[in-house]
Design a protein around this motif. Sequence first.
Motif, PDB file in Angstrom:
ATOM      1  N   ASN A  95       0.809  -1.220   0.000  1.00  7.85           N
ATOM      2  CA  ASN A  95       0.000   0.000   0.000  1.00  7.85           C
ATOM      3  C   ASN A  95       0.840   1.268   0.000  1.00  7.85           C
ATOM      4  O   ASN A  95       0.291   2.365  -0.047  1.00  7.85           O
ATOM      5  CB  ASN A  95      -0.930   0.010   1.218  1.00  7.85           C
ATOM      6  N   GLU A  96       2.156   1.130   0.091  1.00  2.80           N
ATOM      7  CA  GLU A  96       3.012   2.308   0.210  1.00  2.80           C
ATOM      8  C   GLU A  96       2.904   3.220  -1.010  1.00  2.80           C
ATOM      9  O   GLU A  96       2.902   4.444  -0.882  1.00  2.80           O
ATOM     10  CB  GLU A  96       4.471   1.866   0.403  1.00  2.80           C
ATOM     11  N   GLU A  97       2.805   2.632  -2.195  1.00  3.28           N
ATOM     12  CA  GLU A  97       2.755   3.447  -3.406  1.00  3.28           C
ATOM     13  C   GLU A  97       1.505   4.315  -3.440  1.00  3.28           C
ATOM     14  O   GLU A  97       1.573   5.510  -3.755  1.00  3.28           O
ATOM     15  CB  GLU A  97       2.798   2.552  -4.647  1.00  3.28           C
ATOM     16  N   VAL A  98       0.352   3.718  -3.103  1.00  6.36           N
ATOM     17  CA  VAL A  98      -0.897   4.482  -3.108  1.00  6.36           C
ATOM     18  C   VAL A  98      -0.856   5.561  -2.037  1.00  6.36           C
ATOM     19  O   VAL A  98      -1.297   6.695  -2.262  1.00  6.36           O
ATOM     20  CB  VAL A  98      -2.106   3.549  -2.898  1.00  6.36           C
ATOM     21  N   GLN A  99      -0.333   5.232  -0.844  1.00  6.24           N
ATOM     22  CA  GLN A  99      -0.231   6.234   0.218  1.00  6.24           C
ATOM     23  C   GLN A  99       0.647   7.405  -0.207  1.00  6.24           C
ATOM     24  O   GLN A  99       0.314   8.564   0.027  1.00  6.24           O
ATOM     25  CB  GLN A  99       0.359   5.598   1.474  1.00  6.24           C
ATOM     26  N   ARG A 158       1.355   8.382  -3.279  1.00  8.92           N
ATOM     27  CA  ARG A 158       0.693   9.147  -4.342  1.00  8.92           C
ATOM     28  C   ARG A 158      -0.377  10.058  -3.769  1.00  8.92           C
ATOM     29  O   ARG A 158      -0.523  11.220  -4.192  1.00  8.92           O
ATOM     30  CB  ARG A 158       0.098   8.186  -5.374  1.00  8.92           C
ATOM     31  N   LEU A 159      -1.161   9.569  -2.800  1.00 10.28           N
ATOM     32  CA  LEU A 159      -2.186  10.391  -2.169  1.00 10.28           C
ATOM     33  C   LEU A 159      -1.555  11.550  -1.409  1.00 10.28           C
ATOM     34  O   LEU A 159      -2.051  12.686  -1.449  1.00 10.28           O
ATOM     35  CB  LEU A 159      -3.037   9.536  -1.225  1.00 10.28           C
ATOM     36  N   THR A 160      -0.464  11.282  -0.711  1.00 13.87           N
ATOM     37  CA  THR A 160       0.219  12.340   0.042  1.00 13.87           C
ATOM     38  C   THR A 160       0.753  13.421  -0.884  1.00 13.87           C
ATOM     39  O   THR A 160       0.589  14.617  -0.633  1.00 13.87           O
ATOM     40  CB  THR A 160       1.363  11.738   0.873  1.00 13.87           C
ATOM     41  N   LYS A 161       1.400  13.018  -1.975  1.00 13.52           N
ATOM     42  CA  LYS A 161       1.919  14.000  -2.936  1.00 13.52           C
ATOM     43  C   LYS A 161       0.792  14.770  -3.602  1.00 13.52           C
ATOM     44  O   LYS A 161       0.917  15.976  -3.866  1.00 13.52           O
ATOM     45  CB  LYS A 161       2.767  13.286  -3.982  1.00 13.52           C
ATOM     46  N   LEU A 162      -0.317  14.079  -3.885  1.00 14.70           N
ATOM     47  CA  LEU A 162      -1.471  14.754  -4.480  1.00 14.70           C
ATOM     48  C   LEU A 162      -1.974  15.867  -3.571  1.00 14.70           C
ATOM     49  O   LEU A 162      -2.199  16.999  -4.016  1.00 14.70           O
ATOM     50  CB  LEU A 162      -2.582  13.747  -4.748  1.00 14.70           C
ATOM     51  N   GLY A 163      -2.168  15.567  -2.285  1.00 17.70           N
ATOM     52  CA  GLY A 163      -2.647  16.581  -1.348  1.00 17.70           C
ATOM     53  C   GLY A 163      -1.704  17.753  -1.221  1.00 17.70           C
ATOM     54  O   GLY A 163      -2.129  18.917  -1.175  1.00 17.70           O
ATOM     55  N   ASN A 164      -0.390  17.484  -1.171  1.00 13.27           N
ATOM     56  CA  ASN A 164       0.587  18.573  -1.063  1.00 13.27           C
ATOM     57  C   ASN A 164       0.606  19.436  -2.316  1.00 13.27           C
ATOM     58  O   ASN A 164       0.767  20.654  -2.232  1.00 13.27           O
ATOM     59  CB  ASN A 164       1.979  17.998  -0.790  1.00 13.27           C
ATOM     60  N   ASP A 165       0.449  18.824  -3.475  1.00 14.29           N
ATOM     61  CA  ASP A 165       0.406  19.607  -4.713  1.00 14.29           C
ATOM     62  C   ASP A 165      -0.826  20.509  -4.749  1.00 14.29           C
ATOM     63  O   ASP A 165      -0.749  21.664  -5.175  1.00 14.29           O
ATOM     64  CB  ASP A 165       0.399  18.675  -5.926  1.00 14.29           C
ATOM     65  N   ILE A 166      -1.964  19.996  -4.306  1.00  8.78           N
ATOM     66  CA  ILE A 166      -3.186  20.805  -4.270  1.00  8.78           C
ATOM     67  C   ILE A 166      -3.008  21.982  -3.308  1.00  8.78           C
ATOM     68  O   ILE A 166      -3.444  23.101  -3.578  1.00  8.78           O
ATOM     69  CB  ILE A 166      -4.392  19.953  -3.852  1.00  8.78           C
ATOM     70  N   ARG A 188      -8.290  -1.388  -4.885  1.00 11.57           N
ATOM     71  CA  ARG A 188      -7.273  -0.334  -4.761  1.00 11.57           C
ATOM     72  C   ARG A 188      -7.313   0.350  -3.408  1.00 11.57           C
ATOM     73  O   ARG A 188      -6.258   0.714  -2.865  1.00 11.57           O
ATOM     74  CB  ARG A 188      -7.458   0.700  -5.876  1.00 11.57           C
ATOM     75  N   TYR A 189      -8.496   0.538  -2.834  1.00 12.69           N
ATOM     76  CA  TYR A 189      -8.611   1.366  -1.634  1.00 12.69           C
ATOM     77  C   TYR A 189      -9.200   0.655  -0.424  1.00 12.69           C
ATOM     78  O   TYR A 189      -9.497   1.316   0.576  1.00 12.69           O
ATOM     79  CB  TYR A 189      -9.472   2.600  -1.942  1.00 12.69           C
ATOM     80  N   CYS A 190      -9.347  -0.653  -0.459  1.00 11.60           N
ATOM     81  CA  CYS A 190      -9.942  -1.346   0.689  1.00 11.60           C
ATOM     82  C   CYS A 190      -9.076  -1.214   1.939  1.00 11.60           C
ATOM     83  O   CYS A 190      -9.583  -1.297   3.066  1.00 11.60           O
ATOM     84  CB  CYS A 190     -10.194  -2.811   0.359  1.00 11.60           C
ATOM     85  N   PHE A 191      -7.759  -1.010   1.789  1.00 10.30           N
ATOM     86  CA  PHE A 191      -6.883  -0.884   2.957  1.00 10.30           C
ATOM     87  C   PHE A 191      -7.169   0.387   3.753  1.00 10.30           C
ATOM     88  O   PHE A 191      -6.685   0.531   4.888  1.00 10.30           O
ATOM     89  CB  PHE A 191      -5.413  -0.904   2.511  1.00 10.30           C
ATOM     90  N   LEU A 192      -7.967   1.317   3.194  1.00 16.65           N
ATOM     91  CA  LEU A 192      -8.281   2.563   3.898  1.00 16.65           C
ATOM     92  C   LEU A 192      -9.476   2.433   4.840  1.00 16.65           C
ATOM     93  O   LEU A 192      -9.809   3.397   5.531  1.00 16.65           O
ATOM     94  CB  LEU A 192      -8.572   3.672   2.877  1.00 16.65           C
ATOM     95  N   GLU A 201      -6.674  10.639  -7.808  1.00 15.59           N
ATOM     96  CA  GLU A 201      -5.470   9.813  -7.688  1.00 15.59           C
ATOM     97  C   GLU A 201      -5.559   8.576  -8.576  1.00 15.59           C
ATOM     98  O   GLU A 201      -4.572   8.192  -9.220  1.00 15.59           O
ATOM     99  CB  GLU A 201      -5.287   9.400  -6.223  1.00 15.59           C
ATOM    100  N   TRP A 202      -6.723   7.958  -8.624  1.00 18.82           N
ATOM    101  CA  TRP A 202      -6.891   6.715  -9.382  1.00 18.82           C
ATOM    102  C   TRP A 202      -6.874   6.962 -10.890  1.00 18.82           C
ATOM    103  O   TRP A 202      -6.164   6.284 -11.633  1.00 18.82           O
ATOM    104  CB  TRP A 202      -8.201   6.055  -8.955  1.00 18.82           C
ATOM    105  N   LEU A 203      -7.651   7.933 -11.355  1.00 19.20           N
ATOM    106  CA  LEU A 203      -7.851   8.114 -12.790  1.00 19.20           C
ATOM    107  C   LEU A 203      -6.795   9.002 -13.442  1.00 19.20           C
ATOM    108  O   LEU A 203      -6.544   8.870 -14.650  1.00 19.20           O
ATOM    109  CB  LEU A 203      -9.240   8.718 -13.040  1.00 19.20           C
ATOM    110  N   PHE A 204      -6.177   9.919 -12.671  1.00 21.66           N
ATOM    111  CA  PHE A 204      -5.260  10.887 -13.287  1.00 21.66           C
ATOM    112  C   PHE A 204      -3.851  10.840 -12.697  1.00 21.66           C
ATOM    113  O   PHE A 204      -2.926  11.341 -13.322  1.00 21.66           O
ATOM    114  CB  PHE A 204      -5.830  12.299 -13.170  1.00 21.66           C
TER     115      PHE A 204
END
Length: 409
Positions: free
Chosen positions: A189-193, A195-203, A253-257, A296-299
């Motif tokens: 799950n590290e890759e998804v985490q 990517r989500l973290t970088k997405l939030g920081n970019d926003i 993809r996101y069940c670990f959340l 995160e998933w689609l883009f």
Amino acid sequence: MQLNVLPILRKDETLYSFAARTRLSNAAKDDRDACRSMFGYSKISRISEFPINFPHFCEYTKGILGDPESVLESMTLAGFFERVGGHTWHKGCSEVPLTIAGYGLSMLSNGNLRNWRICPLCIEADLNCYSTSYWRRSHQLPTSFVCLTHGVSLENSIAFPHKRHNQFLLPSNELSFKEACTHLLLKKNEEVQLRLTKLGNDILQFPCDTYGSDTESALVLNAMIRRALKERGLMTQSGSLRPKEFTTEFTNRYCFLQPNTEYAVAVSERGINSLRRSLQTPKSWRSITHRLLLIEWLFGSWSSFNQQFTWQRTMDQCDPYLTLSEPPNLRNTNSINNIELLSPNSKEHRATCIEFLEHYKTAKRNEFARAKPRCFRWLLNHDLDWFNKYFPVFQRKHIQTNLFHDIRL
């Protein structure tokens, strides 16, 4: 509280943290008295929910931190939620500016009332340089799982409500913290985490257009998301979502959340069903957590999402009636010329076309041809005038026509 010393604003510091350090640097009767001095008088006595009057705060600090709008943008998470098209708090029906709306201190600066995150290595570094640590905005984002500075998992603070309500809290205080759930720490799950973290920081760091604030943006976003789903084979030829395949991919993809309180509802069976229904409505834009997960998933990234949005808005039109001066009212039987005098074939195929447009208002002719090929061919060959009037050929607006019109050889 009389302001004698104003602390230096640190990088990425929240408004709550700055207010807490200001209280430590100046004498006050108690923390409630300090809040009333900084943010204006209010009957609300809870520190974490104290309403903020930004003009009063800027006047209190003598404008050193900037005007109310710049303080709101640089010291709270309001800009982050505006860019993704919503808030974690109830905005209400009135269009009152956030600077004077009186929202709570913790909700604006940390995004929630209780789940505040810290990086233990950041705290250690702060205490080595300063006497206190502070809350960072990037750690409080709903997409933050990892500290991008030190590469370690963030920890959640544990503070009883009466402690949060009665006094300011800083990470260096005697607060206890708990590590993230073991489900979130698995290597797969590290890759998804990340990517989500970088997405939030970019926003948070790169302002851009606000999405979902009007019907046009919602239509463009819906068309963009549906196109991305089609590329993954999750849409039928008629434009319907494949529910089983969509649910399977989204869950895998996101069940670990699910153990995470902020995502538990979004990734539950009920939340996924709600997301599927909203994807069929062109003018609706998802909840905040669903929006972030879809991006995160689609883009993959915020920059890619912005590029796709700009392309969709410029080169494609999500409304098939944009080329008409006035959209036809397909529900009004008076707008159909003497339907009772039409042949049975005309009635049948016109009714089929109207029904299709009522269900898929953003569809184009090629989608109608794939969904109803027999009806499409009949109208094209035998009822072309009516077909062109009520289902016009999609035409892009050539915005670059006059781009070089001033150039002279």
